[in-house]
Design a protein around this motif. Sequence first.
Motif, PDB file in Angstrom:
ATOM      1  N   THR A 126       0.840  -1.201   0.000  1.00  0.00           N
ATOM      2  CA  THR A 126       0.000   0.000   0.000  1.00  0.00           C
ATOM      3  C   THR A 126       0.872   1.248   0.000  1.00  0.00           C
ATOM      4  O   THR A 126       2.049   1.209   0.387  1.00  0.00           O
ATOM      5  CB  THR A 126      -0.888   0.067   1.258  1.00  0.00           C
ATOM      6  OG1 THR A 126      -0.034   0.232   2.408  1.00  0.00           O
ATOM      7  CG2 THR A 126      -1.755  -1.154   1.425  1.00  0.00           C
ATOM      8  N   GLY A 127       0.235   2.351  -0.363  1.00  0.00           N
ATOM      9  CA  GLY A 127       0.929   3.630  -0.330  1.00  0.00           C
ATOM     10  C   GLY A 127       1.369   3.999   1.074  1.00  0.00           C
ATOM     11  O   GLY A 127       2.451   4.566   1.274  1.00  0.00           O
ATOM     12  N   THR A 128       0.552   3.666   2.043  1.00  0.00           N
ATOM     13  CA  THR A 128       0.886   3.968   3.441  1.00  0.00           C
ATOM     14  C   THR A 128       2.228   3.345   3.811  1.00  0.00           C
ATOM     15  O   THR A 128       3.103   4.010   4.374  1.00  0.00           O
ATOM     16  CB  THR A 128      -0.227   3.435   4.369  1.00  0.00           C
ATOM     17  OG1 THR A 128      -1.427   4.155   4.085  1.00  0.00           O
ATOM     18  CG2 THR A 128       0.138   3.591   5.835  1.00  0.00           C
ATOM     19  N   TYR A 154      -2.053  14.185   1.909  1.00  0.00           N
ATOM     20  CA  TYR A 154      -2.278  12.912   2.603  1.00  0.00           C
ATOM     21  C   TYR A 154      -1.191  11.964   2.153  1.00  0.00           C
ATOM     22  O   TYR A 154      -0.926  11.841   0.953  1.00  0.00           O
ATOM     23  CB  TYR A 154      -3.659  12.359   2.232  1.00  0.00           C
ATOM     24  CG  TYR A 154      -3.951  10.991   2.794  1.00  0.00           C
ATOM     25  CD1 TYR A 154      -3.931  10.757   4.162  1.00  0.00           C
ATOM     26  CD2 TYR A 154      -4.276   9.930   1.945  1.00  0.00           C
ATOM     27  CE1 TYR A 154      -4.212   9.494   4.675  1.00  0.00           C
ATOM     28  CE2 TYR A 154      -4.566   8.671   2.451  1.00  0.00           C
ATOM     29  CZ  TYR A 154      -4.531   8.460   3.819  1.00  0.00           C
ATOM     30  OH  TYR A 154      -4.811   7.214   4.325  1.00  0.00           O
ATOM     31  N   GLU A 221       3.530  15.544  -2.323  1.00  0.00           N
ATOM     32  CA  GLU A 221       2.965  15.112  -3.598  1.00  0.00           C
ATOM     33  C   GLU A 221       3.452  16.134  -4.625  1.00  0.00           C
ATOM     34  O   GLU A 221       3.433  17.333  -4.340  1.00  0.00           O
ATOM     35  CB  GLU A 221       1.437  15.180  -3.566  1.00  0.00           C
ATOM     36  CG  GLU A 221       0.753  14.203  -2.655  1.00  0.00           C
ATOM     37  CD  GLU A 221      -0.761  14.390  -2.759  1.00  0.00           C
ATOM     38  OE1 GLU A 221      -1.369  13.793  -3.650  1.00  0.00           O
ATOM     39  OE2 GLU A 221      -1.332  15.149  -1.954  1.00  0.00           O
ATOM     40  N   ASN A 226      -4.746  15.712  -2.820  1.00  0.00           N
ATOM     41  CA  ASN A 226      -5.571  15.354  -1.672  1.00  0.00           C
ATOM     42  C   ASN A 226      -6.272  16.558  -1.066  1.00  0.00           C
ATOM     43  O   ASN A 226      -6.926  16.445  -0.032  1.00  0.00           O
ATOM     44  CB  ASN A 226      -4.741  14.600  -0.623  1.00  0.00           C
ATOM     45  CG  ASN A 226      -4.650  13.121  -0.980  1.00  0.00           C
ATOM     46  OD1 ASN A 226      -5.611  12.385  -0.808  1.00  0.00           O
ATOM     47  ND2 ASN A 226      -3.525  12.690  -1.502  1.00  0.00           N
ATOM     48  N   ASP A 254       5.774  11.721  -3.210  1.00  0.00           N
ATOM     49  CA  ASP A 254       4.695  10.754  -3.006  1.00  0.00           C
ATOM     50  C   ASP A 254       3.852  10.754  -4.273  1.00  0.00           C
ATOM     51  O   ASP A 254       2.999  11.615  -4.474  1.00  0.00           O
ATOM     52  CB  ASP A 254       3.872  11.156  -1.777  1.00  0.00           C
ATOM     53  CG  ASP A 254       2.720  10.195  -1.534  1.00  0.00           C
ATOM     54  OD1 ASP A 254       2.416   9.395  -2.444  1.00  0.00           O
ATOM     55  OD2 ASP A 254       2.120  10.256  -0.452  1.00  0.00           O
ATOM     56  N   ILE A 257      -0.735   8.892  -6.215  1.00  0.00           N
ATOM     57  CA  ILE A 257      -1.793   9.212  -7.178  1.00  0.00           C
ATOM     58  C   ILE A 257      -1.214   9.506  -8.561  1.00  0.00           C
ATOM     59  O   ILE A 257      -1.701   9.011  -9.570  1.00  0.00           O
ATOM     60  CB  ILE A 257      -2.646  10.397  -6.678  1.00  0.00           C
ATOM     61  CG1 ILE A 257      -3.477   9.944  -5.475  1.00  0.00           C
ATOM     62  CG2 ILE A 257      -3.546  10.942  -7.793  1.00  0.00           C
ATOM     63  CD1 ILE A 257      -4.429  10.956  -4.935  1.00  0.00           C
ATOM     64  N   LYS A 282      -1.182   3.508  -6.437  1.00  0.00           N
ATOM     65  CA  LYS A 282      -2.457   3.310  -7.137  1.00  0.00           C
ATOM     66  C   LYS A 282      -2.328   3.059  -8.637  1.00  0.00           C
ATOM     67  O   LYS A 282      -3.136   2.359  -9.209  1.00  0.00           O
ATOM     68  CB  LYS A 282      -3.361   4.516  -6.909  1.00  0.00           C
ATOM     69  CG  LYS A 282      -3.677   4.727  -5.426  1.00  0.00           C
ATOM     70  CD  LYS A 282      -4.655   5.846  -5.192  1.00  0.00           C
ATOM     71  CE  LYS A 282      -4.759   6.154  -3.723  1.00  0.00           C
ATOM     72  NZ  LYS A 282      -6.067   6.488  -3.219  1.00  0.00           N
TER      73      LYS A 282
HETATM   74  C1  LIG Z   1      -0.711  10.783  -2.051  1.00  0.00           C
HETATM   75  C2  LIG Z   1      -1.076   9.564  -1.259  1.00  0.00           C
HETATM   76  N1  LIG Z   1      -0.138   8.965  -0.528  1.00  0.00           N
HETATM   77  C3  LIG Z   1      -0.409   7.844   0.183  1.00  0.00           C
HETATM   78  C4  LIG Z   1      -1.664   7.296   0.182  1.00  0.00           C
HETATM   79  C5  LIG Z   1      -1.944   6.045   0.963  1.00  0.00           C
HETATM   80  O1  LIG Z   1      -2.069   4.981   0.080  1.00  0.00           O
HETATM   81  P1  LIG Z   1      -2.856   3.652   0.529  1.00  0.00           P
HETATM   82  O2  LIG Z   1      -4.299   4.010   0.627  1.00  0.00           O
HETATM   83  O3  LIG Z   1      -2.555   2.674  -0.561  1.00  0.00           O
HETATM   84  O4  LIG Z   1      -2.276   3.237   1.844  1.00  0.00           O
HETATM   85  C6  LIG Z   1      -2.667   7.898  -0.578  1.00  0.00           C
HETATM   86  C7  LIG Z   1      -4.027   7.333  -0.594  1.00  0.00           C
HETATM   87  O5  LIG Z   1      -4.973   7.923  -1.059  1.00  0.00           O
HETATM   88  C8  LIG Z   1      -2.364   9.071  -1.313  1.00  0.00           C
HETATM   89  O6  LIG Z   1      -3.298   9.695  -2.033  1.00  0.00           O
END
Ligand SMILES: Cc1ncc(COP(=O)(O)O)c(C=O)c1O
Length: 444
Positions: A126-128, A154, A221, A226, A254, A257, A282
Amino acid sequence: MTLAYANAHRYARSRELFAEAAKLIPGGVNSTARATWSGWEPHPLFIDHGEGSHVVDVDGNRYIDYLLGLGPMLLGHRPPKVTQAVIAAIEKQGTMFALPSVDETKLARKIVAAVPSLDQVRLCNTGTEAVLYAVRLARACTGRNKVIRFEGMYHGFSDGVYWSKHPPVSGSQDRPIPVPQGPGLPKDIERSLIILNWNDSDGLKEAIAREGADIAAVLTEPVMCNTGCILPEPGYLEAMRELTQRAGIVLIFDEVITGFRLGLAGAQGHYGIKPDLSVFAKGIGGGFPVAAMGGRRDIMAFVAEGKVSMAGTYSANTIAVAAANAAMDELAKPGAYESLYARSQELIDGLRRILMDARVPAFVVGVGPVLQVWFSKHPIRNYRDAARHADHALFRKWWEGMLDRGVLFHPGAYENLFVSFAHTKADIEATLDAAREVAKTLID
Ligand SMILES: Cc1ncc(COP(=O)(O)O)c(C=O)c1O
């Protein structure tokens, strides 16, 4: 005040299913962005299925889909090549082994070839996670502690960065106060964060002059996606690159997106900036959970040498790798992005014209296949402008009018509309027809 759907009968089955879900699932949903308080008031839609650029809800309503699962469905729903690759991987290989496969190297080669700033790349889910690893690496390789992040962005929900996403406007514009995203985040983290206003290179310069020796990373970003869609002003990303480079600060893009969406090389390719580390998610997996973090070889060496751990039972599982390999092949097809940009521009230009003709105070802001309509009399160049000027009530009216006419996107003004490779000229035209009708209803 709780909002209701004006045409509630259209969404009756979703309402029933939501009531049932809410008995067992907190808030009735499995992620914040689907919750009533994120805009899905009085309840989110329950989806039956998706195909290409369309989704169908449980009430049988068909929508042209610009929500795209919040971005991952860049190739549309159920893209045949990705679906077939995943099915074949499961049937012929299995789902995971906790040992490497040759397909991981194939995928890494494609990603590194696509994004010039990457010497090496690691996969995760995941992005997180990917952001968390990038920030950890930046701290490890600089030996410094602080991280600059920007109000309105975000970067996932990990404790270290889940601050000041959409805070009440507090502190001065130059020195915003870090605001945790709700209770439960360790208070001490506040001291490791410097929150700044985006699109303000003077503010960044001052912060670096003041605290540069303690700053490990600038996390941003490259396009603010976001808080609606806010583009970097000319020279801003270049200034960010120069200031961080001079101060030995790791610049993290980041691109969760923007990656693989604004082009095969992401926003960094589009704007011609080379960050030190980059995060993707994503855009890369054709709708499957895959993320990647990569960058300069000397920084990635901390992972290579086992000093910084990037773990993960599910990282680079067979499904994720098969999906991403197939998705990358689709994205790399000649002319793919040109037609995506052409469709997206038709939508952006069409919406601009329609809202202007209807005398609705609005700005349509977008780059390639990411866009949003700001209902505002003032241009929006950072989060504070959005917090002051964005008209959420008008956005709701716009959103619901479009929904009733078969056009789906997120009800939050701070989210985006995404165009996919599956959207057709007919989809764009139908969307603009709906917008023409809705625009007339926006000004009393
Ligand atoms: C710019 C950005 N970074 C990180 C994340 C987190 O990604 P994830 O939902 O896959 O954990 C998001 C999620 O929307 C995002 O928009």
